[in-house]
Scaffold this active site. Structure first.
Site, PDB file in Angstrom:
ATOM      1  NE  ARG A  58      -1.491  -2.391   2.946  1.00  0.00           N
ATOM      2  CZ  ARG A  58      -1.498  -3.574   2.559  1.00  0.00           C
ATOM      3  NH1 ARG A  58      -2.814  -3.827   2.010  1.00  0.00           N
ATOM      4  NH2 ARG A  58      -0.513  -4.288   2.815  1.00  0.00           N
ATOM      5  CB  THR A  59       3.293   2.580   2.415  1.00  0.00           C
ATOM      6  OG1 THR A  59       2.617   1.947   3.452  1.00  0.00           O
ATOM      7  CG2 THR A  59       4.183   3.834   2.848  1.00  0.00           C
ATOM      8  CE  LYS A  86      26.101  -6.482  -6.385  1.00  0.00           C
ATOM      9  NZ  LYS A  86      26.020  -5.621  -7.345  1.00  0.00           N
ATOM     10  NE  ARG A 108       7.099   0.424   4.967  1.00  0.00           N
ATOM     11  CZ  ARG A 108       5.730  -0.048   4.798  1.00  0.00           C
ATOM     12  NH1 ARG A 108       5.722  -1.267   4.637  1.00  0.00           N
ATOM     13  NH2 ARG A 108       4.876   0.779   5.209  1.00  0.00           N
ATOM     14  CG  HIS A 136       3.455   3.956   8.532  1.00  0.00           C
ATOM     15  ND1 HIS A 136       3.688   4.691   7.487  1.00  0.00           N
ATOM     16  CD2 HIS A 136       2.937   2.886   7.916  1.00  0.00           C
ATOM     17  CE1 HIS A 136       3.364   4.137   6.456  1.00  0.00           C
ATOM     18  NE2 HIS A 136       2.835   3.001   6.590  1.00  0.00           N
TER      19      HIS A 136
HETATM   20  N1   CP Z   1      -0.304  -0.173   5.725  1.00  0.00           N
HETATM   21  C1   CP Z   1       0.792  -0.393   5.255  1.00  0.00           C
HETATM   22  O1   CP Z   1       1.893   0.216   5.584  1.00  0.00           O
HETATM   23  O2   CP Z   1       0.966  -1.408   4.459  1.00  0.00           O
HETATM   24  P1   CP Z   1       2.224  -1.749   3.569  1.00  0.00           P
HETATM   25  O3   CP Z   1       3.131  -2.591   4.646  1.00  0.00           O
HETATM   26  O4   CP Z   1       1.678  -2.808   2.449  1.00  0.00           O
HETATM   27  O5   CP Z   1       2.803  -0.555   3.114  1.00  0.00           O
END
Ligand code: CP
Length: 312
Positions: A58-59, A86, A108, A136
């Site tokens: 999603r993100t 590596k 991320r 997040h």
């Molecule tokens: N909600 C969320 O962070 O989903 P993802 O891990 O798929 O990005």
């Protein structure tokens, strides 16, 4: 108006004015996203790198869509197919990407603090797309935005976050965002999955799901993050027992005698923390959360880009 921050690392340091500004910008972008032509060329001269050192559906897609709908140039990086494999360090990887004249980094990473670390070592704007168990922020924003859309306001609403609070960056960002907007927040789960002293954040703690559901207007169901639980240390006897005590089923909802809003940040483990009937039912706004994620990320990136240069 401008945000009070150069980077978006966490909700914790944001002001209510920042959040209101992001929401009103997201309202405008949501209107754009419902048009036949879903693009505004505001970030034509901006290059954004999406650096994903951890899995995401999603993100990652949501940020990429948001950036492209604002007209930015976008480059994508995935740790699993990069020279990280590596032995390259985070800072070397990022410096190499920045040498290619990138203006903004969406990252991320599995380590809490990785985005803060990066922001202290680069001139690029850094946006946290989830750093370990820390925060997040865009998920917290899109969740609160979705509550506002569904219930008309966040202020005064009672929101329970259910599940693996200990390992959840979503929980922390939600707590900060909802409280700044005037909601009451409760966390619910087994003792082993609720951090000690979390009451110091001003949240209520409940270990009985039925009581939590009777209290709330909104239930945000979280996944058990088995990948973040230390190997060999059981947090609860079995998934089956967890589901028995903390899984949200239609029978539980029917027993309440009132309607509550059901949320989940995804990915869902159907049949564990939430049944399919509830996830796909009339009270669920799970796909609205995903839809709102694009508008919230467009708004966040657009406002942060004001700090890079004049955007049209
Ligand atoms: N909600 C969320 O962070 O989903 P993802 O891990 O798929 O990005």
């Amino acid at each position: 108006m401008k945000l009070s921050t150069k980077h978006l690392i966490a909700i914790e340091p944001l002001t209510k004015t920042d959040i209101d500004l992001i929401f009103s910008q997201a309202d405008e972008f949501k209107e754009v996203l419902n048009r036949p032509i879903k693009k505004v060329p505001s970030l034509r001269d901006i290059t954004v790198a999406n650096l994903f050192f951890e899995n995401s559906t999603r993100t990652r897609l949501s940020f990429e869509l948001a950036e492209k709908r604002l007209g930015a140039d976008v480059v994508n990086f995935s740790a699993s197919t990069s020279s990280v494999k590596k032995g390259e360090t985070l800072i070397d990887t990022v410096n190499n990407i920045l040498a290619m004249k990138v203006d903004m980094v969406v990252m991320r990473h599995a380590s809490p603090g990785a985005c803060q670390f990066l922001s202290e070592r680069t001139n690029a704007v850094v946006v946290n797309a989830g750093d370990g168990t820390h925060e997040h922020p865009t998920q917290g924003l899109l969740d609160a935005f979705s509550i506002r859309e569904k219930l008309g306001a966040v202020k005064g609403k009672k929101v329970v976050i259910v599940g693996d609070i200990t390992h959840s960056r979503v929980a922390l960002s939600n707590i900060y965002c909802l409280q700044k907007l005037g909601a009451e927040v409760m966390v619910c789960g087994p003792t082993t999955l609720i951090p000690k002293h979390i009451e110091s954040l001003g949240v209520k703690v409940e270990h009985n799901l039925q009581r939590a559901l009777e209290w709330c207007d909104v239930a945000n169901m979280l996944r058990i993050q088995l990948e973040r639980q230390d190997a060999g240390i059981p947090y609860f006897p079995s998934l089956r027992e967890y589901t028995e005590l903390f899984g949200l089923t239609q029978d539980r909802l029917n027993s309440l005698g009132k309607e509550i809003v059901i949320m989940h940040p995804g990915p869902i483990n159907r049949g564990v923390e939430i049944s399919s009937e509830v996830a796909d039912g009339n009270n669920s706004i799970i796909l609205n959360q995903v839809e709102n994620g694009v508008a919230i990320r467009m708004a966040s990136i657009f406002l942060l880009a004001q700090g890079i240069k004049r955007v049209s």
